[in-house]
Every structure is written in C-alpha cells, then in structure tokens.
Write an enzyme that holds these catalytic residues in place. Structure first.
Site, PDB file in Angstrom:
ATOM      1  N   GLY A  14       1.152  -2.046  -3.278  1.00 45.71           N
ATOM      2  CA  GLY A  14      -0.136  -2.643  -2.951  1.00 45.71           C
ATOM      3  C   GLY A  14      -0.110  -3.685  -1.850  1.00 45.71           C
ATOM      4  O   GLY A  14      -0.941  -4.591  -1.851  1.00 45.71           O
ATOM      5  N   ASN A  16      -0.963  -3.106   1.164  1.00 43.05           N
ATOM      6  CA  ASN A  16      -2.227  -2.893   1.897  1.00 43.05           C
ATOM      7  C   ASN A  16      -3.408  -3.477   1.126  1.00 43.05           C
ATOM      8  O   ASN A  16      -4.326  -4.027   1.729  1.00 43.05           O
ATOM      9  CB  ASN A  16      -2.435  -1.401   2.184  1.00 43.05           C
ATOM     10  CG  ASN A  16      -1.631  -0.959   3.386  1.00 43.05           C
ATOM     11  OD1 ASN A  16      -1.944  -1.310   4.513  1.00 43.05           O
ATOM     12  ND2 ASN A  16      -0.557  -0.208   3.145  1.00 43.05           N
ATOM     13  N   ASN A 109      -8.733   6.431   4.335  1.00 39.60           N
ATOM     14  CA  ASN A 109      -7.309   6.417   3.986  1.00 39.60           C
ATOM     15  C   ASN A 109      -6.512   5.799   5.122  1.00 39.60           C
ATOM     16  O   ASN A 109      -6.881   5.933   6.287  1.00 39.60           O
ATOM     17  CB  ASN A 109      -6.837   7.859   3.763  1.00 39.60           C
ATOM     18  CG  ASN A 109      -5.357   7.941   3.418  1.00 39.60           C
ATOM     19  OD1 ASN A 109      -4.866   7.221   2.544  1.00 39.60           O
ATOM     20  ND2 ASN A 109      -4.624   8.803   4.115  1.00 39.60           N
ATOM     21  N   HIS A 111      -2.861   5.995   6.948  1.00 37.76           N
ATOM     22  CA  HIS A 111      -1.674   6.850   7.062  1.00 37.76           C
ATOM     23  C   HIS A 111      -0.702   6.212   8.062  1.00 37.76           C
ATOM     24  O   HIS A 111      -1.123   5.798   9.151  1.00 37.76           O
ATOM     25  CB  HIS A 111      -2.078   8.254   7.526  1.00 37.76           C
ATOM     26  CG  HIS A 111      -0.906   9.165   7.635  1.00 37.76           C
ATOM     27  ND1 HIS A 111      -0.316   9.734   6.521  1.00 37.76           N
ATOM     28  CD2 HIS A 111      -0.170   9.564   8.702  1.00 37.76           C
ATOM     29  CE1 HIS A 111       0.725  10.456   6.907  1.00 37.76           C
ATOM     30  NE2 HIS A 111       0.835  10.364   8.224  1.00 37.76           N
ATOM     31  N   ASP A 152      -5.162  14.292   5.636  1.00 35.06           N
ATOM     32  CA  ASP A 152      -5.052  13.513   6.883  1.00 35.06           C
ATOM     33  C   ASP A 152      -5.860  14.121   8.031  1.00 35.06           C
ATOM     34  O   ASP A 152      -5.570  13.872   9.203  1.00 35.06           O
ATOM     35  CB  ASP A 152      -3.578  13.345   7.307  1.00 35.06           C
ATOM     36  CG  ASP A 152      -2.772  12.577   6.278  1.00 35.06           C
ATOM     37  OD1 ASP A 152      -3.316  11.645   5.666  1.00 35.06           O
ATOM     38  OD2 ASP A 152      -1.579  12.912   6.079  1.00 35.06           O
ATOM     39  N   GLU A 182      -0.530  -1.473   9.868  1.00 37.19           N
ATOM     40  CA  GLU A 182      -1.323  -1.184   8.662  1.00 37.19           C
ATOM     41  C   GLU A 182      -2.099  -2.378   8.135  1.00 37.19           C
ATOM     42  O   GLU A 182      -3.292  -2.283   7.849  1.00 37.19           O
ATOM     43  CB  GLU A 182      -0.414  -0.649   7.546  1.00 37.19           C
ATOM     44  CG  GLU A 182       0.206   0.689   7.873  1.00 37.19           C
ATOM     45  CD  GLU A 182       1.002   1.244   6.706  1.00 37.19           C
ATOM     46  OE1 GLU A 182       0.504   1.256   5.569  1.00 37.19           O
ATOM     47  OE2 GLU A 182       2.144   1.690   6.924  1.00 37.19           O
TER      48      GLU A 182
HETATM   49  C1  GRF Z   1       1.671   2.653   3.134  1.00 38.96           C
HETATM   50  O1  GRF Z   1       2.693   2.941   4.035  1.00 38.96           O
HETATM   51  C2  GRF Z   1       0.476   3.520   3.426  1.00 38.96           C
HETATM   52  O2  GRF Z   1       0.297   3.775   4.774  1.00 38.96           O
HETATM   53  C3  GRF Z   1       0.830   4.782   2.706  1.00 38.96           C
HETATM   54  O3  GRF Z   1       1.453   4.357   1.519  1.00 38.96           O
HETATM   55  C4  GRF Z   1       2.045   3.076   1.718  1.00 38.96           C
HETATM   56  C5  GRF Z   1       1.502   2.153   0.661  1.00 38.96           C
HETATM   57  O4  GRF Z   1       2.118   0.903   0.597  1.00 38.96           O
HETATM   58  N1  GRF Z   1      -0.321   5.630   2.574  1.00 38.96           N
HETATM   59  P1  GRF Z   1       1.484  -0.258  -0.274  1.00 38.96           P
HETATM   60  O5  GRF Z   1       1.357   0.225  -1.713  1.00 38.96           O
HETATM   61  O6  GRF Z   1       0.142  -0.617   0.282  1.00 38.96           O
HETATM   62  O7  GRF Z   1       2.447  -1.406  -0.179  1.00 38.96           O
END
Ligand code: GRF
Length: 203
Positions: A14, A16, A109, A111, A152, A182
C-alpha cells in the site's frame, strides 16, 4: 463543493495508497475523500495504513475454487455500500471481468511501466521490471489509465518516465519507479479524474 467519494482496492503493502493519503493531507487531492479501502488479502499492510488514517476497510477473499462472479459480486456490494464514485486500483492483484467493470463507476489503475511496453496479462509486480531490464530499455516509468476489459488497455490518463541506470536490479528499478513516478502520478491522476467527474456532475 461536494467531495467525490473514492474507494481504493489493494492487495499488498500500500505505498501507493499512502501516497494518496499523504496527498489528501497536504491538499494535493482537494475535492475527493476516501470512503473505503478494500483488500482481497487480509494480511495486506495497506489495510493498516487505512485504519491508521480513519478510512473504513473491507476484506473480500476469493475462496479456492470459487467462481470469479461470486467474488466480484461481494466486492461490488462493498463498493455500492460505500457510495464510491471513483475506484482506484493501487496494487490490486486481480484482473476484473468486463461485467464487473461495466457495473462500476470509473476505475483507474497504476501500472509500473510506460504502456504499451511491458503490460498486459502476466506483467505485474517485479516481473514488469525484470522484463524491462531483460529488454535493455534505457527509460521506463509508470502509467495511470482507465480500466476497461483489456488488461492495461484502457485510455491513458498520465505517464511519467524514469531512467534505467547501469547496474539496476528489478528491485532497485521498482523502487525508483515508485519514488520518481508512481507516488507522484497516482495522486495527480486522481485529482484530474475527480475534475472530470465533477464537471460531468455539474453539466
Ligand atoms: C506498484 O508497483 C503498482 O504499480 C503495481 O503494484 C505495486 C503496488 O505497490 N500495480 P504498493 O502496494 O502500492 O506498495
């Protein structure tokens, strides 16, 4: 201004999600509020991050042998209950069916590559960065896109490039893509999509 309700779907650490929470705190996400963090894994640390920040959480697991529709119906019920108007996939490790996507409000999403490179079925987690290194690209990055029935394959919202450096491993590259792309891109994209949703609401 009525805030747009956001649900975040997660499966892992988590980071992100954390970037979204931080962006809300600092005012970078102004017109949205988090109404639900849903995980398909009860042990996902993302759930702890949500709880620490007062965001309601739910866990919906797909049991062994259970049909995808049953799992998706349960997720949909949670989303409806939350009133979510925007769904963010932030490290959610499941491919969603066309029926589910059509039944939902907009889904976005993140990616960890520059789509259309290193994306689609099978390209998730470290595998994406391994593939970028195997190919020998000098630039990679991250993409936020709308989710449609093609993995995607939906319309691109934002992208950011990140250099591949000499001696990178999948792990070092993954970390740099997260830090430089990200964690910045996802909050920006959320704010952008909220703007679109609110404009439509007012028309
Ligand atoms: C990230 O690299 C995202 O791009 C991918 O999964 C990963 C998730 O990481 N879809 P986190 O759980 O947000 O740390």
């Amino acid at each position: 201004m009525v805030k747009t309700k956001i649900a975040v779907l997660v499966s892992g650490g988590g980071t992100n999600l954390q970037a979204l929470i931080d962006a809300k705190k600092s005012g970078k996400i102004r017109d949205g509020e988090f109404v639900l963090v849903l995980s398909d894994k009860p042990e996902a640390y993302a759930l702890t991050r949500a709880k620490e920040n007062g965001i309601p959480t739910a866990v919906v697991q797909r049991k062994k042998g259970e049909a995808r529709e049953i799992f998706e119906q349960a997720v949909l019920a949670e989303l409806r209950e939350s009133g979510a108007e925007l769904i963010v996939l932030a490290g959610f490790m499941r491919i969603l069916s066309e029926d589910f996507i059509k039944a939902c409000p907009p889904i976005i999403n993140i990616h960890p590559s520059l789509i259309p490179a290193f994306c689609g079925a099978g390209f998730y987690g470290l595998r994406v960065h391994e593939a970028a290194l195997e190919y020998g690209v000098k630039v990679t990055g991250a993409t936020v896109h709308f989710v449609n029935e093609i993995p995607d394959g939906g319309k691109i919202i934002l992208q950011k490039a990140v250099d591949v450096l000499e001696g990178d491993t999948p792990q070092t590259l993954q970390r740099r893509v997260m830090e430089e792309a990200e964690w910045k891109l996802l909050p920006e994209a959320v704010e952008k999509v909220i703007g679109i949703i609110q404009k439509e609401r007012n028309e």
